[in-house]
Design a protein around this motif. Structure first.
Motif, PDB file in Angstrom:
ATOM      1  N   TRP A   1      -4.403  -0.618 -11.403  1.00 64.19           N
ATOM      2  CA  TRP A   1      -2.903  -1.250 -11.486  1.00 64.19           C
ATOM      3  C   TRP A   1      -2.451  -1.455 -10.045  1.00 64.19           C
ATOM      4  O   TRP A   1      -1.665  -2.209  -9.842  1.00 64.19           O
ATOM      5  CB  TRP A   1      -2.077  -0.017 -12.007  1.00 64.19           C
ATOM      6  CG  TRP A   1      -2.431   0.031 -13.605  1.00 64.19           C
ATOM      7  CD1 TRP A   1      -3.340   1.271 -14.035  1.00 64.19           C
ATOM      8  CD2 TRP A   1      -2.131  -0.700 -14.702  1.00 64.19           C
ATOM      9  NE1 TRP A   1      -3.217   1.020 -15.623  1.00 64.19           N
ATOM     10  CE2 TRP A   1      -2.806  -0.162 -15.703  1.00 64.19           C
ATOM     11  CE3 TRP A   1      -1.577  -1.912 -14.836  1.00 64.19           C
ATOM     12  CZ2 TRP A   1      -2.514  -0.932 -17.041  1.00 64.19           C
ATOM     13  CZ3 TRP A   1      -1.520  -2.786 -15.914  1.00 64.19           C
ATOM     14  CH2 TRP A   1      -1.750  -2.290 -16.960  1.00 64.19           C
ATOM     15  N   SER A   2      -2.985  -0.864  -9.192  1.00 62.21           N
ATOM     16  CA  SER A   2      -2.717  -1.248  -7.919  1.00 62.21           C
ATOM     17  C   SER A   2      -3.039  -2.334  -7.231  1.00 62.21           C
ATOM     18  O   SER A   2      -2.404  -2.983  -6.425  1.00 62.21           O
ATOM     19  CB  SER A   2      -3.312  -0.119  -6.825  1.00 62.21           C
ATOM     20  OG  SER A   2      -4.611  -0.101  -6.538  1.00 62.21           O
TER      21      SER A   2
ATOM     22  N   MET B   1      -6.505  -1.270  -1.572  1.00 61.22           N
ATOM     23  CA  MET B   1      -6.069  -0.288  -2.453  1.00 61.22           C
ATOM     24  C   MET B   1      -7.056   0.557  -3.118  1.00 61.22           C
ATOM     25  O   MET B   1      -6.737   1.652  -3.509  1.00 61.22           O
ATOM     26  CB  MET B   1      -5.383  -0.976  -3.723  1.00 61.22           C
ATOM     27  CG  MET B   1      -4.206  -1.987  -3.259  1.00 61.22           C
ATOM     28  SD  MET B   1      -2.821  -1.089  -2.422  1.00 61.22           S
ATOM     29  CE  MET B   1      -1.663  -2.382  -2.146  1.00 61.22           C
TER      30      MET B   1
ATOM     31  N   THR C   1       3.935   1.685  -1.099  1.00 67.22           N
ATOM     32  CA  THR C   1       4.430   1.472  -2.397  1.00 67.22           C
ATOM     33  C   THR C   1       3.409   2.322  -3.448  1.00 67.22           C
ATOM     34  O   THR C   1       4.035   3.207  -4.293  1.00 67.22           O
ATOM     35  CB  THR C   1       5.009   0.408  -2.823  1.00 67.22           C
ATOM     36  OG1 THR C   1       5.941  -0.208  -1.699  1.00 67.22           O
ATOM     37  CG2 THR C   1       5.789   0.593  -4.334  1.00 67.22           C
ATOM     38  N   MET C   2       2.410   1.660  -3.499  1.00 66.89           N
ATOM     39  CA  MET C   2       1.401   2.174  -4.554  1.00 66.89           C
ATOM     40  C   MET C   2       1.018   3.498  -4.332  1.00 66.89           C
ATOM     41  O   MET C   2       0.796   4.308  -5.223  1.00 66.89           O
ATOM     42  CB  MET C   2       0.142   1.194  -4.338  1.00 66.89           C
ATOM     43  CG  MET C   2       0.290  -0.092  -5.052  1.00 66.89           C
ATOM     44  SD  MET C   2       0.953  -0.411  -6.601  1.00 66.89           S
ATOM     45  CE  MET C   2       1.554  -1.678  -7.016  1.00 66.89           C
ATOM     46  N   ARG C   3       0.936   3.909  -3.065  1.00 61.78           N
ATOM     47  CA  ARG C   3       0.623   5.169  -2.881  1.00 61.78           C
ATOM     48  C   ARG C   3       1.716   6.414  -3.065  1.00 61.78           C
ATOM     49  O   ARG C   3       1.290   7.404  -3.593  1.00 61.78           O
ATOM     50  CB  ARG C   3       0.535   5.194  -1.004  1.00 61.78           C
ATOM     51  CG  ARG C   3      -0.201   6.958  -0.724  1.00 61.78           C
ATOM     52  CD  ARG C   3       0.159   6.928   0.815  1.00 61.78           C
ATOM     53  NE  ARG C   3       1.552   6.880   1.295  1.00 61.78           N
ATOM     54  CZ  ARG C   3       1.923   7.001   2.419  1.00 61.78           C
ATOM     55  NH1 ARG C   3       1.051   7.079   3.543  1.00 61.78           N
ATOM     56  NH2 ARG C   3       3.158   7.054   2.820  1.00 61.78           N
TER      57      ARG C   3
ATOM     58  N   GLN D   1       1.374   6.673  -6.614  1.00 61.26           N
ATOM     59  CA  GLN D   1       0.051   7.627  -6.861  1.00 61.26           C
ATOM     60  C   GLN D   1      -0.709   6.629  -7.849  1.00 61.26           C
ATOM     61  O   GLN D   1      -1.275   6.917  -8.867  1.00 61.26           O
ATOM     62  CB  GLN D   1       0.273   8.845  -7.799  1.00 61.26           C
ATOM     63  CG  GLN D   1       1.068   9.586  -6.944  1.00 61.26           C
ATOM     64  CD  GLN D   1       1.364  11.133  -7.634  1.00 61.26           C
ATOM     65  OE1 GLN D   1       0.920  11.242  -8.895  1.00 61.26           O
ATOM     66  NE2 GLN D   1       1.645  12.303  -6.862  1.00 61.26           N
ATOM     67  N   LEU D   2      -0.610   5.079  -7.625  1.00 66.49           N
ATOM     68  CA  LEU D   2      -1.380   4.078  -8.096  1.00 66.49           C
ATOM     69  C   LEU D   2      -2.802   3.823  -7.257  1.00 66.49           C
ATOM     70  O   LEU D   2      -3.590   2.885  -8.118  1.00 66.49           O
ATOM     71  CB  LEU D   2      -0.710   3.163  -8.557  1.00 66.49           C
ATOM     72  CG  LEU D   2       0.467   3.010  -9.646  1.00 66.49           C
ATOM     73  CD1 LEU D   2       1.257   1.961  -9.901  1.00 66.49           C
ATOM     74  CD2 LEU D   2      -0.057   3.700 -10.932  1.00 66.49           C
ATOM     75  N   THR D   3      -3.023   4.114  -6.053  1.00 62.79           N
ATOM     76  CA  THR D   3      -3.954   3.775  -5.329  1.00 62.79           C
ATOM     77  C   THR D   3      -5.137   4.223  -5.976  1.00 62.79           C
ATOM     78  O   THR D   3      -5.174   5.378  -6.669  1.00 62.79           O
ATOM     79  CB  THR D   3      -3.755   4.140  -3.994  1.00 62.79           C
ATOM     80  OG1 THR D   3      -3.617   5.813  -4.014  1.00 62.79           O
ATOM     81  CG2 THR D   3      -2.586   3.707  -3.031  1.00 62.79           C
ATOM     82  N   ASN D   4      -6.185   3.428  -5.636  1.00 65.31           N
ATOM     83  CA  ASN D   4      -7.539   3.610  -6.301  1.00 65.31           C
ATOM     84  C   ASN D   4      -7.776   3.416  -7.715  1.00 65.31           C
ATOM     85  O   ASN D   4      -8.477   3.922  -8.498  1.00 65.31           O
ATOM     86  CB  ASN D   4      -8.055   5.017  -5.963  1.00 65.31           C
ATOM     87  CG  ASN D   4      -9.572   5.235  -5.814  1.00 65.31           C
ATOM     88  OD1 ASN D   4     -10.080   4.037  -5.261  1.00 65.31           O
ATOM     89  ND2 ASN D   4     -10.316   6.329  -6.238  1.00 65.31           N
ATOM     90  N   THR D   5      -6.677   2.722  -8.380  1.00 66.13           N
ATOM     91  CA  THR D   5      -6.491   2.438  -9.706  1.00 66.13           C
ATOM     92  C   THR D   5      -6.413   1.092  -9.828  1.00 66.13           C
ATOM     93  O   THR D   5      -6.056  -0.053  -8.935  1.00 66.13           O
ATOM     94  CB  THR D   5      -5.562   2.969 -10.468  1.00 66.13           C
ATOM     95  OG1 THR D   5      -4.215   2.583  -9.947  1.00 66.13           O
ATOM     96  CG2 THR D   5      -5.687   4.400 -10.350  1.00 66.13           C
TER      97      THR D   5
ATOM     98  N   TYR E   1       1.027  -1.050   0.147  1.00 71.96           N
ATOM     99  CA  TYR E   1      -0.021   0.074   0.057  1.00 71.96           C
ATOM    100  C   TYR E   1       0.851   1.330   0.033  1.00 71.96           C
ATOM    101  O   TYR E   1       0.724   2.408  -0.682  1.00 71.96           O
ATOM    102  CB  TYR E   1      -0.906  -0.103   1.170  1.00 71.96           C
ATOM    103  CG  TYR E   1      -1.712   1.181   1.181  1.00 71.96           C
ATOM    104  CD1 TYR E   1      -2.866   1.467   0.401  1.00 71.96           C
ATOM    105  CD2 TYR E   1      -1.383   2.118   2.230  1.00 71.96           C
ATOM    106  CE1 TYR E   1      -3.601   2.498   0.566  1.00 71.96           C
ATOM    107  CE2 TYR E   1      -2.037   3.459   2.174  1.00 71.96           C
ATOM    108  CZ  TYR E   1      -3.144   3.530   1.594  1.00 71.96           C
ATOM    109  OH  TYR E   1      -3.904   4.855   1.563  1.00 71.96           O
TER     110      TYR E   1
END
Length: 274
Positions: free
Chosen positions: A137-138, A214, A126-128, A131-135, A124
């Motif tokens: 790809w996360s 995510m 890393t994805m944050r 800037q991939l959270t809520n997509t 989480y």
């Protein structure tokens, strides 16, 4: 080898017991799903009136059409990615002269031992940062990473069972690694690949932990993630929960029924040698 009557009877008894053990939970789930709404059924019961409308209500409450699109999008990304990367990696580790191939294979095997839950927090973060959270790809990228180790193990087992003469003949023909892989090895690996695709689909479609962590927007979650949220929203209505769970299982059961022959053939491949 002749099988005695006692062995046949005992084998049949064991198979019947396993079938009943497998089917009883589904029968109980269906019995509860067909019960009157807003009730607390005790389990399997013979209902005088079957409430099939419960499935329509659960379908509408959980917004299944939108969530199925999200799940299908995730499957379209993850399954081909896992299939291609795992198959190519397994072929390279089996037939190409990759430095430290044995060590790399052990690293892939270690990936099978890592629990998904233990990596949720660093994933989480890393994805944050990316800037991939809520997509999608996360969820898709971690899921692909989790499934690739098994795919490498599964496809390497298949490639080890292939005769070395194939590779030697391809080299004598002047075929490079890419041509040998795509034109010779891949067509012969259809059954093994089909099994990996089925398993990857099931794991991706049913996964919910990464989706819950995510993705904040409920409309972007998958069917599996929505079921957990649906449970929180409808915690007092057990009937709707069971109906939603059965609706969620329909695509996975359909995929398995369609490809069950390929799945069984791949599991039995190599068990009988001429």
């Amino acid at each position: 080898m002749r099988i005695s009557l006692t062995e046949r009877v005992s084998g049949a008894i064991v198979l019947i017991a396993l079938i009943l053990f497998t089917l009883l939970p589904f029968v109980a789930l269906l019995s509860v799903a067909l019960s009157p709404p807003n009730t607390l059924p005790s389990g399997i019961s013979f209902l005088r009136e079957l409430h099939w409308e419960n499935f329509v209500t659960a379908f509408q409450l959980a917004q299944f059409p939108t969530l199925m699109v999200s799940s299908a999008t995730l499957v379209i990304i993850v399954v081909p990615l896992v299939t291609l990367l795992a198959t190519m990696a397994a072929y390279a580790l089996t037939w190409l002269r990759v430095p430290f191939a044995a060590v790399l294979f052990v690293v892939f095997l270690m990936g099978l031992t890592i629990p998904t839950e233990s990596l949720i927090t660093p994933l989480y973060l890393t994805m944050r940062d990316l800037q991939l959270t809520n997509t999608v790809w996360s969820v898709a990228l971690p899921l692909a990473a989790f499934q690739i180790p098994f795919g490498v193990f599964w496809m390497r087992t298949h490639f080890l069972g292939m005769p070395a003469e194939l590779e030697e003949a391809a080299q004598l023909d002047g075929s490079g690694p890419f041509r040998t892989f795509f034109q010779i090895q891949l067509p012969l690996a259809r059954q093994a690949i089909a099994t990996m695709v089925i398993l990857s689909f099931l794991w991706t479609w049913n996964h919910f932990i990464l989706t819950l962590v995510m993705i904040d927007d409920p409309s972007k979650r998958t069917v599996g993630g929505a079921l957990a949220g649906f449970q929180g929203a409808q915690a007092t209505d057990v009937v709707m929960l069971c109906a939603a769970a059965l609706l969620m299982m329909i695509p996975t059961l359909a995929v398995f029924m369609i490809f069950q022959r390929q799945f069984s053939a791949a599991l039995l491949q190599g068990s009988v040698k001429a």
